[in-house]
Write a protein that holds these residues in place. Structure first.
Motif, PDB file in Angstrom:
ATOM      1  N   VAL A   1      23.144  30.733  12.635  1.00 52.20           N
ATOM      2  CA  VAL A   1      23.353  30.601  11.188  1.00 52.20           C
ATOM      3  C   VAL A   1      23.824  31.930  10.598  1.00 52.20           C
ATOM      4  CG1 VAL A   1      22.173  30.244   8.981  1.00 52.20           C
ATOM      5  CG2 VAL A   1      21.793  28.662  10.873  1.00 52.20           C
ATOM      6  N   LEU A   2      23.194  33.017  11.001  1.00 52.01           N
ATOM      7  CA  LEU A   2      23.602  34.337  10.496  1.00 52.01           C
ATOM      8  C   LEU A   2      25.024  34.688  10.948  1.00 52.01           C
ATOM      9  CD1 LEU A   2      20.284  36.310  10.940  1.00 52.01           C
ATOM     10  CD2 LEU A   2      21.328  35.580   8.793  1.00 52.01           C
ATOM     11  N   LEU A   3      25.385  34.314  12.169  1.00 49.78           N
ATOM     12  CA  LEU A   3      26.748  34.533  12.653  1.00 49.78           C
ATOM     13  C   LEU A   3      27.749  33.757  11.810  1.00 49.78           C
ATOM     14  CD1 LEU A   3      28.864  35.514  14.729  1.00 49.78           C
ATOM     15  CD2 LEU A   3      28.259  33.518  16.114  1.00 49.78           C
ATOM     16  N   ILE A   4      27.445  32.499  11.527  1.00 45.68           N
ATOM     17  CA  ILE A   4      28.357  31.672  10.714  1.00 45.68           C
ATOM     18  C   ILE A   4      28.492  32.247   9.305  1.00 45.68           C
ATOM     19  CG2 ILE A   4      28.599  29.394   9.629  1.00 45.68           C
ATOM     20  CD1 ILE A   4      27.353  28.234  12.239  1.00 45.68           C
ATOM     21  N   VAL A   5      27.373  32.642   8.716  1.00 42.79           N
ATOM     22  CA  VAL A   5      27.426  33.230   7.372  1.00 42.79           C
ATOM     23  C   VAL A   5      28.257  34.516   7.392  1.00 42.79           C
ATOM     24  CG1 VAL A   5      26.022  34.349   5.586  1.00 42.79           C
ATOM     25  CG2 VAL A   5      25.289  32.177   6.561  1.00 42.79           C
ATOM     26  N   TRP A   6      28.071  35.335   8.410  1.00 45.18           N
ATOM     27  CA  TRP A   6      28.839  36.578   8.523  1.00 45.18           C
ATOM     28  C   TRP A   6      30.335  36.279   8.602  1.00 45.18           C
ATOM     29  CZ3 TRP A   6      28.540  41.598   7.829  1.00 45.18           C
ATOM     30  CH2 TRP A   6      29.502  42.416   8.390  1.00 45.18           C
ATOM     31  N   LEU A   7      30.704  35.319   9.444  1.00 37.61           N
ATOM     32  CA  LEU A   7      32.120  34.985   9.600  1.00 37.61           C
ATOM     33  C   LEU A   7      32.707  34.402   8.319  1.00 37.61           C
ATOM     34  CD1 LEU A   7      32.070  33.552  13.228  1.00 37.61           C
ATOM     35  CD2 LEU A   7      32.931  35.785  12.463  1.00 37.61           C
ATOM     36  N   LEU A   8      31.925  33.615   7.606  1.00 43.14           N
ATOM     37  CA  LEU A   8      32.404  33.082   6.329  1.00 43.14           C
ATOM     38  C   LEU A   8      32.586  34.188   5.300  1.00 43.14           C
ATOM     39  CD1 LEU A   8      30.319  29.796   6.063  1.00 43.14           C
ATOM     40  CD2 LEU A   8      32.791  29.990   6.408  1.00 43.14           C
ATOM     41  N   LEU A   9      31.675  35.137   5.275  1.00 41.84           N
ATOM     42  CA  LEU A   9      31.795  36.251   4.330  1.00 41.84           C
ATOM     43  C   LEU A   9      32.986  37.140   4.662  1.00 41.84           C
ATOM     44  CD1 LEU A   9      28.059  37.321   3.880  1.00 41.84           C
ATOM     45  CD2 LEU A   9      29.560  36.335   2.145  1.00 41.84           C
ATOM     46  N   MET A  10      33.216  37.375   5.941  1.00 45.35           N
ATOM     47  CA  MET A  10      34.312  38.243   6.359  1.00 45.35           C
ATOM     48  C   MET A  10      35.662  37.534   6.321  1.00 45.35           C
ATOM     49  SD  MET A  10      33.239  41.278   6.985  1.00 45.35           S
ATOM     50  CE  MET A  10      32.239  41.096   5.550  1.00 45.35           C
ATOM     51  N   ASN A  11      35.643  36.201   6.401  1.00 44.34           N
ATOM     52  CA  ASN A  11      36.871  35.403   6.386  1.00 44.34           C
ATOM     53  C   ASN A  11      37.850  35.863   7.468  1.00 44.34           C
ATOM     54  OD1 ASN A  11      38.419  33.297   5.482  1.00 44.34           O
ATOM     55  ND2 ASN A  11      39.422  34.480   3.870  1.00 44.34           N
TER      56      ASN A  11
ATOM     57  N   ASN B   1      34.909  40.920  14.913  1.00 41.03           N
ATOM     58  CA  ASN B   1      34.053  40.384  13.847  1.00 41.03           C
ATOM     59  C   ASN B   1      33.018  39.417  14.406  1.00 41.03           C
ATOM     60  OD1 ASN B   1      33.779  41.042  11.213  1.00 41.03           O
ATOM     61  ND2 ASN B   1      35.456  39.769  10.481  1.00 41.03           N
ATOM     62  N   VAL B   2      33.419  38.594  15.364  1.00 44.36           N
ATOM     63  CA  VAL B   2      32.479  37.665  15.995  1.00 44.36           C
ATOM     64  C   VAL B   2      31.397  38.454  16.735  1.00 44.36           C
ATOM     65  CG1 VAL B   2      32.222  35.867  17.760  1.00 44.36           C
ATOM     66  CG2 VAL B   2      34.156  35.793  16.173  1.00 44.36           C
ATOM     67  N   LEU B   3      31.802  39.500  17.461  1.00 44.36           N
ATOM     68  CA  LEU B   3      30.838  40.327  18.189  1.00 44.36           C
ATOM     69  C   LEU B   3      29.884  41.035  17.231  1.00 44.36           C
ATOM     70  CD1 LEU B   3      29.875  41.437  20.903  1.00 44.36           C
ATOM     71  CD2 LEU B   3      31.526  43.304  20.626  1.00 44.36           C
ATOM     72  N   LEU B   4      30.418  41.599  16.156  1.00 43.22           N
ATOM     73  CA  LEU B   4      29.569  42.274  15.175  1.00 43.22           C
ATOM     74  C   LEU B   4      28.608  41.284  14.518  1.00 43.22           C
ATOM     75  CD1 LEU B   4      28.808  44.847  13.693  1.00 43.22           C
ATOM     76  CD2 LEU B   4      30.624  44.370  12.052  1.00 43.22           C
ATOM     77  N   GLY B   5      29.070  40.097  14.176  1.00 47.74           N
ATOM     78  CA  GLY B   5      28.203  39.073  13.603  1.00 47.74           C
ATOM     79  C   GLY B   5      27.113  38.652  14.568  1.00 47.74           C
ATOM     80  N   LEU B   6      27.448  38.547  15.834  1.00 50.70           N
ATOM     81  CA  LEU B   6      26.461  38.192  16.852  1.00 50.70           C
ATOM     82  C   LEU B   6      25.411  39.297  17.006  1.00 50.70           C
ATOM     83  CD1 LEU B   6      25.743  36.001  18.897  1.00 50.70           C
ATOM     84  CD2 LEU B   6      27.153  37.200  20.565  1.00 50.70           C
ATOM     85  N   VAL B   7      25.854  40.544  16.997  1.00 51.02           N
ATOM     86  CA  VAL B   7      24.919  41.673  17.110  1.00 51.02           C
ATOM     87  C   VAL B   7      24.009  41.723  15.888  1.00 51.02           C
ATOM     88  CG1 VAL B   7      24.770  44.202  17.110  1.00 51.02           C
ATOM     89  CG2 VAL B   7      26.359  43.038  18.651  1.00 51.02           C
ATOM     90  N   LEU B   8      24.575  41.581  14.699  1.00 47.90           N
ATOM     91  CA  LEU B   8      23.767  41.598  13.478  1.00 47.90           C
ATOM     92  C   LEU B   8      22.791  40.422  13.442  1.00 47.90           C
ATOM     93  CD1 LEU B   8      26.391  42.636  10.797  1.00 47.90           C
ATOM     94  CD2 LEU B   8      24.447  43.974  11.596  1.00 47.90           C
ATOM     95  N   GLY B   9      23.251  39.239  13.786  1.00 46.48           N
ATOM     96  CA  GLY B   9      22.383  38.064  13.795  1.00 46.48           C
ATOM     97  C   GLY B   9      21.236  38.213  14.768  1.00 46.48           C
ATOM     98  N   THR B  10      21.518  38.768  15.946  1.00 47.81           N
ATOM     99  CA  THR B  10      20.469  38.978  16.942  1.00 47.81           C
ATOM    100  C   THR B  10      19.487  40.048  16.476  1.00 47.81           C
ATOM    101  OG1 THR B  10      22.024  38.366  18.686  1.00 47.81           O
ATOM    102  CG2 THR B  10      20.044  39.528  19.369  1.00 47.81           C
ATOM    103  N   ALA B  11      19.993  41.136  15.900  1.00 47.60           N
ATOM    104  CA  ALA B  11      19.120  42.209  15.415  1.00 47.60           C
ATOM    105  C   ALA B  11      18.196  41.719  14.303  1.00 47.60           C
ATOM    106  CB  ALA B  11      19.963  43.389  14.930  1.00 47.60           C
ATOM    107  N   ILE B  12      18.740  40.933  13.391  1.00 41.66           N
ATOM    108  CA  ILE B  12      17.915  40.395  12.306  1.00 41.66           C
ATOM    109  C   ILE B  12      16.873  39.430  12.858  1.00 41.66           C
ATOM    110  CG2 ILE B  12      17.977  38.936  10.240  1.00 41.66           C
ATOM    111  CD1 ILE B  12      20.708  40.281   9.608  1.00 41.66           C
TER     112      ILE B  12
END
Length: 164
Positions: free
Chosen positions: A14-24, A30-41
Motif C-alpha cells: 500500500v505504501l509503495l502504491i501511494v508513493w508511486l501515485l504521489l510521484m506520478n 522510484n519503484v525501488l525507493l518506494g519499496l525501500v520506504l514502504g519496508t522501512a516504515i
C-alpha cells in the motif's frame, strides 16, 4: 525468511502504491525507493510505533456511522453556504467544550477528524488529559444540542466500533 524481510507485506504494498501515485512516475528508481520506504516504515511500525491494536467491535455500526458522517457533511455544507451567502451579522461564532468519555487514541483521532470535516465546525484543542475537546462552531444556536449531537452521533458509535 520472507516474513523477516517484509514484516507487514500489505502495508509495504500500500505504501509503495501511494508513493508511486504521489510521484506520478514508474521509473525503476522510484519503484525501488518506494519499496525501500514502504519496508522501512513497516519495520518501524513493527518495532512499537503503532499506538494501540485496532479492533473493530461492530463493523455494521462503522458503515452506519460513515453514512451519518456523509449525510452530516452534505447538510452542513448547505447550512454553511446559506450562512455565508446571507448577512454576516447572523453569524454567531463561538468556542464550545465537549466532554469526552473515550480515551482510545484511534477513536479520538477519528472523532477529531469527523468534527473537523463537517463544515462549520473545527476542533481547536484536545486537552492534555484527553477529557475535553474544544470545538469552534461557525454559528452557535444551542451549545447543549451541539455537544449532545457530537457525543451521540459520533463519540458513542466510535467507542462501540473500537471496543473502548
Amino acid at each position: 525468511m520472507l516474513k523477516k524481510l517484509f514484516p507487514h507485506p500489505w502495508l509495504t504494498v500500500v505504501l509503495l502504491i501511494v508513493w508511486l501515485l504521489l510521484m506520478n512516475d514508474l521509473s525503476p528508481g522510484n519503484v525501488l525507493l518506494g519499496l525501500v520506504l514502504g519496508t522501512a516504515i513497516a519495520f518501524a511500525i513493527g518495532k512499537g510505533l503503532w499506538l494501540q491494536p485496532v479492533r473493530f467491535g461492530k463493523p455494521g455500526l462503522l458503515v452506519r456511522l460513515a453514512g451519518h458522517v456523509l449525510y452530516d457533511i452534505v447538510a452542513a455544507n448547505v447550512q454553511v453556504a446559506l450562512l455565508v451567502l446571507g448577512p454576516t451579522k447572523r453569524l454567531r461564532p463561538a468556542f464550545i467544550e465537549v466532554p469526552l468519555d473515550s480515551t482510545h487514541e484511534i477513536a479520538l483521532a477519528a472523532l477529531i477528524s469527523i468534527v473537523s470535516l463537517s463544515p462549520g465546525t473545527l476542533c481547536a484543542e484536545l486537552s492534555d488529559d484527553r477529557t475535553r475537546l474544544v470545538v469552534h462552531v461557525l454559528d452557535l444556536d444551542d451549545e447543549a444540542a451541539i455537544v449532545a449531537s457530537i457525543k451521540t452521533r459520533y463519540e458513542a458509535p466510535l467507542m462501540e466500533i473500537f471496543a473502548c
